[in-house]
Design an enzyme around this catalytic site. Structure first.
Site, short mmCIF file in Angstrom:
data_model
loop_
_atom_site.label_atom_id
_atom_site.label_comp_id
_atom_site.label_asym_id
_atom_site.label_seq_id
_atom_site.Cartn_x
_atom_site.Cartn_y
_atom_site.Cartn_z
N GLY A 60 3.30 7.81 3.49
CA GLY A 60 4.37 6.65 3.42
C GLY A 60 4.06 5.47 2.60
O GLY A 60 2.71 5.42 2.48
N ASP A 68 -10.28 10.14 9.02
CA ASP A 68 -10.00 9.88 7.63
C ASP A 68 -10.61 8.37 7.48
O ASP A 68 -9.91 7.62 6.66
CB ASP A 68 -8.62 9.90 7.13
CG ASP A 68 -8.33 9.56 5.60
OD1 ASP A 68 -9.40 9.87 4.82
OD2 ASP A 68 -7.24 9.22 5.16
N GLY A 121 0.81 -1.26 -0.09
CA GLY A 121 -0.04 0.01 0.06
C GLY A 121 0.85 1.24 -0.02
O GLY A 121 2.19 1.31 0.14
N GLY A 129 0.34 5.63 1.02
CA GLY A 129 -0.55 6.78 1.57
C GLY A 129 0.23 8.15 1.25
O GLY A 129 1.37 8.06 0.95
#
Length: 194
Positions: free
Chosen positions: A35, A162, A30, A32
């Site tokens: 990071g 979020d 993943g 973001g």
């Protein structure tokens, strides 16, 4: 059921580099705004998720400390658990205007329990995703229990700010865990959240 409280441990950058195969794209799970996240596998087979924070001038230490503080004391079965961290500074010679100069490189990483089933967003792309009603209900209930812990049981309360399917991770038993607290805020009794 509350998780057993274990303080996050210090992990060296060379060890993290080794268990993520040099932070290879094959191990990347993943990315973001703060990071990239990599799967790390220890020699004993145990898996962890390693979030390497991006270099952001002026915000690096502040963001690292904030996220560490926000996560270190969270102990709930529906919150992703911080298991370790890395904060190291290395000297490295680089070219600068035709000269070799010694520059400092700072490496920061947060290490979490690894969630084998990824994020919830990959399971809500179609009507059923192959899961029965009891599994879907358990996921909904787990998310609600995690939010209740953050908002009502934690002192001071924490607001995620979020929360989305991509920030709900699922372990091997499809137990949901709230993750990615980079934008979260702690609110004291004198503050309110609109």
């Amino acid at each position: 059921m509350e998780a057993v409280s274990v303080a996050p441990r210090v992990l060296s950058f060379p060890v993290l580099n080794e268990i993520t195969k040099g932070f290879s794209n094959d191990m990347k799970v993943g990315a973001g705004s703060y990071g990239n996240v990599y799967k790390g596998q220890h020699a004993d087979g145990k898996m962890i998720a390693v979030k390497v924070l991006h270099y952001i001038p002026g915000l690096d230490d502040e963001q690292f400390q904030k996220e560490y503080r926000n996560l270190a004391n969270l102990q709930h079965e529906n919150i992703v658990r911080l298991i370790g961290y890395c904060h190291e500074t290395f000297g490295e010679f680089i070219d600068y205007k035709g000269e070799k100069i010694l520059a400092q490189t700072i490496k920061r990483a947060l290490c979490f329990e690894y969630m084998q089933n990824g994020s919830l967003d990959s399971y809500i792309s179609d009507e059923s995703s192959g899961h029965d009603w009891s599994t879907r209900y358990a996921i909904i209930k787990g998310i609600c229990q995690g939010l209740k812990y953050l908002h009502e049981e934690l002192v001071p309360p924490m607001w995620h700010l979020d929360l989305k399917p991509g920030n709900i991770l699922l372990d091997e038993n499809m137990v949901p865990k709230i993750a990615d607290f980079g934008l979260s805020r702690l609110f004291g009794g004198e503050q309110t959240h609109i």
